[in-house]
Design a protein around this motif. Structure first.
Motif, PDB file in Angstrom:
ATOM      1  N   ALA A   1       0.845  -1.204   0.000  1.00  0.00           N
ATOM      2  CA  ALA A   1       0.000   0.000   0.000  1.00  0.00           C
ATOM      3  C   ALA A   1       0.875   1.246   0.000  1.00  0.00           C
ATOM      4  CB  ALA A   1      -0.903  -0.003   1.225  1.00  0.00           C
ATOM      5  N   PRO A   2       0.460   2.290  -0.709  1.00  0.00           N
ATOM      6  CA  PRO A   2       1.212   3.548  -0.697  1.00  0.00           C
ATOM      7  C   PRO A   2       0.974   4.291   0.615  1.00  0.00           C
ATOM      8  CG  PRO A   2      -0.763   3.798  -2.008  1.00  0.00           C
ATOM      9  CD  PRO A   2      -0.710   2.353  -1.606  1.00  0.00           C
ATOM     10  N   GLY A   3       1.689   5.388   0.798  1.00  0.00           N
ATOM     11  CA  GLY A   3       1.466   6.246   1.948  1.00  0.00           C
ATOM     12  C   GLY A   3       2.571   6.275   2.976  1.00  0.00           C
ATOM     13  N   ARG A   4       3.638   5.526   2.759  1.00  0.00           N
ATOM     14  CA  ARG A   4       4.730   5.536   3.745  1.00  0.00           C
ATOM     15  C   ARG A   4       5.439   6.889   3.761  1.00  0.00           C
ATOM     16  NH1 ARG A   4       7.512  -0.488   3.197  1.00  0.00           N
ATOM     17  NH2 ARG A   4       5.493  -1.592   3.055  1.00  0.00           N
ATOM     18  N   TYR A   5       5.611   7.456   2.578  1.00  0.00           N
ATOM     19  CA  TYR A   5       6.168   8.805   2.452  1.00  0.00           C
ATOM     20  C   TYR A   5       5.055   9.718   1.966  1.00  0.00           C
ATOM     21  CZ  TYR A   5      11.102   7.471   2.962  1.00  0.00           C
ATOM     22  OH  TYR A   5      12.305   7.032   3.442  1.00  0.00           O
ATOM     23  N   GLN A   6       4.764  10.740   2.731  1.00  0.00           N
ATOM     24  CA  GLN A   6       3.771  11.743   2.332  1.00  0.00           C
ATOM     25  C   GLN A   6       4.494  13.076   2.193  1.00  0.00           C
ATOM     26  OE1 GLN A   6       0.166  11.643   4.750  1.00  0.00           O
ATOM     27  NE2 GLN A   6       0.597   9.512   5.306  1.00  0.00           N
ATOM     28  N   VAL A   7       4.830  13.396   0.945  1.00  0.00           N
ATOM     29  CA  VAL A   7       5.587  14.610   0.640  1.00  0.00           C
ATOM     30  C   VAL A   7       4.877  15.327  -0.505  1.00  0.00           C
ATOM     31  CG1 VAL A   7       7.836  15.588   0.069  1.00  0.00           C
ATOM     32  CG2 VAL A   7       7.712  13.382   1.261  1.00  0.00           C
ATOM     33  N   PRO A   8       4.300  16.496  -0.268  1.00  0.00           N
ATOM     34  CA  PRO A   8       3.623  17.226  -1.351  1.00  0.00           C
ATOM     35  C   PRO A   8       4.563  17.502  -2.521  1.00  0.00           C
ATOM     36  CG  PRO A   8       3.131  18.217   0.788  1.00  0.00           C
ATOM     37  CD  PRO A   8       4.219  17.207   1.019  1.00  0.00           C
ATOM     38  N   ALA A   9       3.976  17.658  -3.706  1.00  0.00           N
ATOM     39  CA  ALA A   9       4.761  17.833  -4.932  1.00  0.00           C
ATOM     40  C   ALA A   9       5.724  19.014  -4.832  1.00  0.00           C
ATOM     41  CB  ALA A   9       3.825  18.011  -6.125  1.00  0.00           C
ATOM     42  N   GLU A  10       5.275  20.115  -4.239  1.00  0.00           N
ATOM     43  CA  GLU A  10       6.137  21.291  -4.114  1.00  0.00           C
ATOM     44  C   GLU A  10       7.380  20.987  -3.293  1.00  0.00           C
ATOM     45  OE1 GLU A  10       5.925  25.936  -2.479  1.00  0.00           O
ATOM     46  OE2 GLU A  10       4.507  24.434  -1.744  1.00  0.00           O
ATOM     47  N   LEU A  11       7.209  20.200  -2.237  1.00  0.00           N
ATOM     48  CA  LEU A  11       8.346  19.865  -1.380  1.00  0.00           C
ATOM     49  C   LEU A  11       9.221  18.790  -2.030  1.00  0.00           C
ATOM     50  CD1 LEU A  11       6.651  19.960   2.147  1.00  0.00           C
ATOM     51  CD2 LEU A  11       7.704  21.806   0.813  1.00  0.00           C
ATOM     52  N   GLN A  12       8.608  17.891  -2.800  1.00  0.00           N
ATOM     53  CA  GLN A  12       9.398  16.922  -3.562  1.00  0.00           C
ATOM     54  C   GLN A  12      10.340  17.640  -4.526  1.00  0.00           C
ATOM     55  OE1 GLN A  12       7.100  13.971  -5.609  1.00  0.00           O
ATOM     56  NE2 GLN A  12       6.077  13.249  -3.762  1.00  0.00           N
ATOM     57  N   GLU A  13       9.817  18.642  -5.211  1.00  0.00           N
ATOM     58  CA  GLU A  13      10.638  19.402  -6.153  1.00  0.00           C
ATOM     59  C   GLU A  13      11.773  20.119  -5.430  1.00  0.00           C
ATOM     60  OE1 GLU A  13      11.977  20.835  -9.755  1.00  0.00           O
ATOM     61  OE2 GLU A  13      10.467  19.297  -9.339  1.00  0.00           O
ATOM     62  N   ALA A  14      11.469  20.693  -4.263  1.00  0.00           N
ATOM     63  CA  ALA A  14      12.512  21.361  -3.480  1.00  0.00           C
ATOM     64  C   ALA A  14      13.576  20.379  -3.021  1.00  0.00           C
ATOM     65  CB  ALA A  14      11.883  22.075  -2.287  1.00  0.00           C
TER      66      ALA A  14
END
Length: 276
Positions: A248-261
């Protein structure tokens, strides 16, 4: 024409089958770099020695293991690394069996996963393509605070290395991002608690810039390669008539803006919180 991928897979297979041998020591100034090209003829004696083993290994590459109707993918475009989650879960369970004790956390490196598992019938060769290295499963002891730091280092290094046993959440803005890490059931991590951790000899030895793993105490080398435990897991599912499904997904919850950063190394990641 010979398939270069199959030839490259044959090398680790032969090393695994025959056992690697330590080369003689070479003094500084004695080494010479010799490009390996088709201009170098095969040694007939060596080829004759290897031939029966190579034939046996090549035949085994086509052996069916398990069906993976959805496949498992590394998530190189911002998606979660569900393939990595599965590898970490398998490591954690194999480590638990090897030491006959609970293993709270496992981590591997996404850079070591060299292929996706495409939907359909998986064969032995698919696992060799995924894991062409001889990395071994190692169990060490870390404190809860060190587990948190390991996850943080993986985030800063590659946006989050595949883990098992934790949940990770990044909130806020690139200028001030808060990292929250809990155990997988949502319970807080006690920074002082000592837990068993499964990883690889490569990471424990300092590979891929997760230095806190080198602090691991009471290291226990299981003697199991990651490739073999993945093969064993797939074979066990196949014998049981079960499919290989992604975790199942959800182990890492990082919004797209923060992923890019994170990718651009522009994320100011605050010290981790440990609230549930």
């Amino acid at each position: 024409m010979p398939n270069p991928l199959k030839r490259s897979l044959l090398i680790p297979a032969l090393l695994s089958f025959l056992g690697a041998h330590q080369p003689p020591a070479v003094k500084p100034g004695q080494a010479e770099s010799i490009p390996v090209t088709s201009a170098i003829a095969d040694d007939p004696a060596l080829a004759a020695t290897i031939a029966p083993y190579a034939a046996k290994i090549k035949a085994s590459f086509g052996q069916p293991l398990v069906k993976a109707p959805q496949g498992l993918f590394r998530g190189r475009r911002g998606e979660e690394n569900l393939l990595g989650y599965w590898v970490a879960d398998t490591m954690r369970e194999a480590a638990r069996q090897a030491i006959d004790a609970p293993v709270r956390f496992a981590i591997t490196n996404s850079g070591g996963l060299r292929a996706n598992l495409r939907p359909g019938q998986l064969k032995v060769e698919d696992i060799y393509e995924l894991m062409p290295f001889e990395n071994e499963l190692v169990v060490v002891e870390l404190t809860g605070a060190e587990v948190i730091q390991v996850v943080r280092e993986g985030l800063l290094r590659r946006g989050g290395e595949p883990c098992s046993g934790v949940r990770v959440k990044v909130e806020g803005t690139p200028a001030k991002a808060l990292l929250t890490i809990t155990w997988a059931d949502g319970s807080p991590i006690d920074p002082a608690e000592v837990v068993k951790v499964a990883t690889t000899d490569y990471l424990y030895g300092g590979g891929d810039a997760i230095p806190t793993l080198r602090k691991g105490r009471k290291p226990f080398t299981t003697g199991l390669t990651l490739r073999q435990i993945l093969l064993d897991r797939c074979a066990a599912l196949g014998r049981a008539g079960r499919d290989l499904l992604p975790p199942a997904p959800g182990r890492y919850q990082v919004p797209a803006e923060l992923q890019e950063a994170l990718r651009e190394k522009k994320l100011n990641l605050q010290e981790p919180g440990v609230r549930p």
